[in-house]
Design an enzyme around this catalytic site. Structure first.
Site, short mmCIF file in Angstrom:
data_model
loop_
_atom_site.label_atom_id
_atom_site.label_comp_id
_atom_site.label_asym_id
_atom_site.label_seq_id
_atom_site.Cartn_x
_atom_site.Cartn_y
_atom_site.Cartn_z
N ARG A 140 -1.29 -11.78 -10.67
CA ARG A 140 -0.58 -11.18 -9.54
C ARG A 140 -0.43 -12.16 -8.37
NH1 ARG A 140 -2.36 -4.98 -9.00
NH2 ARG A 140 -1.78 -4.31 -11.09
N ASP A 154 0.20 5.22 2.67
CA ASP A 154 -0.34 4.25 1.71
C ASP A 154 -0.68 3.00 2.50
OD1 ASP A 154 -0.04 4.04 -1.62
OD2 ASP A 154 -0.27 2.12 -0.59
C1 LIG Z 1 -2.11 4.17 -8.72
S1 LIG Z 1 -1.33 4.50 -7.17
C2 LIG Z 1 -1.40 6.27 -7.11
C3 LIG Z 1 -0.13 6.89 -6.58
C4 LIG Z 1 -0.10 8.41 -6.60
N1 LIG Z 1 -1.11 8.99 -5.76
C5 LIG Z 1 -0.21 8.93 -8.00
O1 LIG Z 1 -1.24 9.48 -8.37
O2 LIG Z 1 0.74 8.78 -8.77
C6 LIG Z 1 -2.62 4.01 -6.01
C7 LIG Z 1 -2.12 3.77 -4.61
O3 LIG Z 1 -3.23 3.68 -3.72
C8 LIG Z 1 -2.92 2.74 -2.73
N2 LIG Z 1 -4.17 2.29 -2.07
C9 LIG Z 1 -5.10 1.42 -2.55
N3 LIG Z 1 -6.08 1.24 -1.65
C10 LIG Z 1 -5.77 2.01 -0.58
C11 LIG Z 1 -6.38 2.24 0.69
N4 LIG Z 1 -7.52 1.63 1.05
N5 LIG Z 1 -5.78 3.09 1.55
C12 LIG Z 1 -4.61 3.71 1.20
N6 LIG Z 1 -3.98 3.52 0.03
C13 LIG Z 1 -4.54 2.68 -0.85
C14 LIG Z 1 -2.17 1.65 -3.46
O4 LIG Z 1 -1.39 0.87 -2.58
C15 LIG Z 1 -1.34 2.46 -4.45
O5 LIG Z 1 -0.05 2.71 -3.98
#
Ligand SMILES: C[S@@+](CC[C@H](N)C(=O)[O-])C[C@H]1O[C@@H](n2cnc3c(N)ncnc32)[C@H](O)[C@@H]1O
Length: 295
Positions: free
Chosen positions: A53, A162
């Site tokens: 990445r 996010d």
């Molecule tokens: C796998 S996606 C899940 C998206 C959606 N909630 C779903 O279940 O389809 C995880 C998301 O969490 C976000 N994320 C990771 N660490 C985070 C943090 N500390 N605060 C807010 N968002 C975060 C990432 O940027 C990513 O977009």
């Protein structure tokens, strides 16, 4: 071992073979920064993923090695690059109506009992707390519209947040390739989505659904400038990237933000654990409601 090698003046071996030197020490520095800034906990099993990445970033910046990259992100000039690193290392996989039983639950248990109250001016607040590219909050909006087509004129709002600035910008646009909108039920798609006039292979979320959702950047391990109480919080498939103490803190922080009938929806492989469990009662598969007595 790497410290011992460094003391003997020997080069550290590479963790991953490739174009750029990438040692255990480089991995550790990147993992520490990611944990500090986003709560994301990475073990060395993820070294190849980190390498692949970030290799693009190194190429773009014209750097020779991960040691150079680590030096950059640790320097004052590297502040912007820290954000790029974070965006590159978050996993943003999502889709419309992922874990569809949550949207059925939202419709039947949260929205349906409140229809008259909402039509009479009642308030409803929903939060998608790791919204990625927007499919989750827009699925919530489509669920709301399916019962309340007049929702844009009612006091119903969906907050979508996010940490990743890139996905938040993409989500706000609400444009999706044709294959991504396939999970949206046909009748919802026909009524609430629009074909993009400038690109036949692309759809845009219609104005009604977009008007219900406000997108913001928010770090779940930082301050939450949000206004509860929420009728539903979706925090799905994000805490799996956090260690247990961080997960427990997040569950504890959600509980007081839920209204008396508020629900918390979490990912299929996640569980509410730790001291916060006393604040929640199970309300179905990976759904929780406020347990009496909290607050
Ligand atoms: C796998 S996606 C899940 C998206 C959606 N909630 C779903 O279940 O389809 C995880 C998301 O969490 C976000 N994320 C990771 N660490 C985070 C943090 N500390 N605060 C807010 N968002 C975060 C990432 O940027 C990513 O977009």
């Amino acid at each position: 071992m790497s410290a011992a090698l460094a003391r003997r003046g020997e080069p550290e071996p590479n963790l991953v073979e490739g174009e750029f030197a990438f040692t255990a020490g480089d991995f550790r520095r990147i993992a520490e920064l990611l944990y500090e800034q986003a709560g994301i906990s990475l073990t060395e099993t993820k070294a190849t993923l980190v390498y692949s990445r970030l290799a693009k970033r190194l190429r773009g910046l014209g750097l020779q090695s991960f040691a150079d990259y680590c030096a950059l992100i640790a320097s004052p000039e590297g502040a912007d690059e820290q954000a790029n690193m974070l965006n590159a290392l978050t996993t943003n996989v999502t889709r419309f109506f992922r874990e569809p039983h949550h949207f059925d639950h939202l419709r039947d248990q949260v929205l349906a009992p409140r229809l008259d109250a909402l039509r009479a001016g009642g308030r409803m607040r929903l939060w998608s707390a790791a919204c990625s590219t927007g499919q989750e909050p827009y699925s919530m909006a489509l669920t709301v519209l399916s019962l309340l087509p007049e929702a844009p004129n009612l006091d119903i709002k969906i907050l979508a947040t996010d940490i990743d600035s890139k996905v938040v910008a993409q989500a706000r646009e609400g444009r999706y390739a044709a294959d991504l909108v396939e999970p949206i039920p046909g009748d919802f798609r026909n009524r609430w989505m629009e074909r993009d006039p400038s690109n036949a292979r692309q759809w845009r979320v219609g104005e009604a659904a977009r008007s219900l959702v406000t997108f913001k950047e928010l770090n779940l391990i930082g301050a939450w400038p949000v206004k509860g109480p929420f009728d539903a919080i979706f925090c799905r498939n994000v805490v799996i990237y956090f260690d247990e103490p961080t997960q427990e803190t997040i569950w504890s922080r959600f509980a007081p933000l839920l209204g008396a009938q508020g629900r918390l929806y979490i990912g299929h492989s996640e569980r509410v654990t730790g001291p916060a469990t006393v604040g929640y009662a199970s309300d179905g598969l990976t759904v929780y409601r406020r347990a009496g007595g909290l607050r």
